[in-house]
Design an enzyme around this catalytic site. Structure first.
Site, mmCIF file in Angstrom:
data_model
loop_
_atom_site.group_PDB
_atom_site.id
_atom_site.type_symbol
_atom_site.label_atom_id
_atom_site.label_comp_id
_atom_site.label_asym_id
_atom_site.label_seq_id
_atom_site.Cartn_x
_atom_site.Cartn_y
_atom_site.Cartn_z
ATOM 1 C CG HIS A 62 -18.655 11.110 20.869
ATOM 2 N ND1 HIS A 62 -19.404 11.899 21.237
ATOM 3 C CD2 HIS A 62 -18.335 10.346 21.785
ATOM 4 C CE1 HIS A 62 -19.875 11.708 22.453
ATOM 5 N NE2 HIS A 62 -19.296 10.849 23.064
ATOM 6 C CD GLU A 120 -16.303 10.708 25.653
ATOM 7 O OE1 GLU A 120 -16.457 11.208 26.824
ATOM 8 O OE2 GLU A 120 -17.245 10.183 25.225
#
Length: 134
Positions: free
Chosen positions: A79, A130
C-alpha cells in the site's frame, strides 16, 4: 486533500532478511521490528530523506499480509500511505465522493500511533491506500 507521501509499504515473508538488505546492502537507517497484533503485522521502517519504506511481515495466519503473500509469494508493494490533516473530514469527503473505506470506517491507531484508515484498491487505480492523520 492529501498531504505528503508518508510511506510505501512492502509485504515480506522474512522481515529480518529484508531489514538486513536495506541496512547492509543499501546502507539505510532502519528501525527495530515492532509487532502490531491489532493489525496482524510486524513492522520495520526504513528512513529516507523524503519518506519512509515500511516492511510488513505477517503476524499469524489470519494476517492480511499472510493473505497478500498467498497471492504474491515473493512479496511486493502492499500500500501507499498519504498524510491528511483531519482523517474524519477526509473520510467523510471520500465516502461522499463514492470511495469505500475498509473495515467499519472508523480510524484505528496505526504504526506511528496516529489514526489511520484504509481505502479500497478498486477505487484508487488498483492500489490500497492508507490515510494517516498528520
Amino acid at each position: 486533500m492529501i498531504g505528503r507521501l508518508n510511506h510505501v509499504a512492502i509485504a515480506v515473508r522474512d522481515i529480518a532478511a529484508a531489514t538486513a538488505t536495506y541496512r547492509d546492502t543499501l546502507g539505510a537507517k532502519v528501525s527495530q521490528a515492532v509487532p502490531l497484533p491489532e493489525h496482524g503485522v510486524t513492522t520495520v521502517f526504513i528512513e529516507l530523506p523524503n519518506t519512509k519504506i515500511e516492511l510488513l511481515e505477517p503476524l499469524g495466519a489470519d494476517s492480511p499480509i499472510a493473505r497478500f503473500l498467498d497471492k504474491a509469494p515473493d512479496g511486493g508493494i502492499h500500500h501507499l500511505c498519504y498524510e491528511v490533516d483531519d482523517i474524519r473530514a477526509a473520510r467523510d469527503r471520500l465516502v461522499e465522493a463514492g470511495a469505500r473505506v475498509l473495515g467499519d470506517g472508523e480510524p484505528r491507531t496505526g504504526a506511528h500511533g496516529k489514526p489511520v484508515l484504509f481505502l479500497h484498491p478498486k477505487d484508487f487505480c488498483g492500489t490500497l491506500v492508507e490515510l494517516e492523520e498528520a
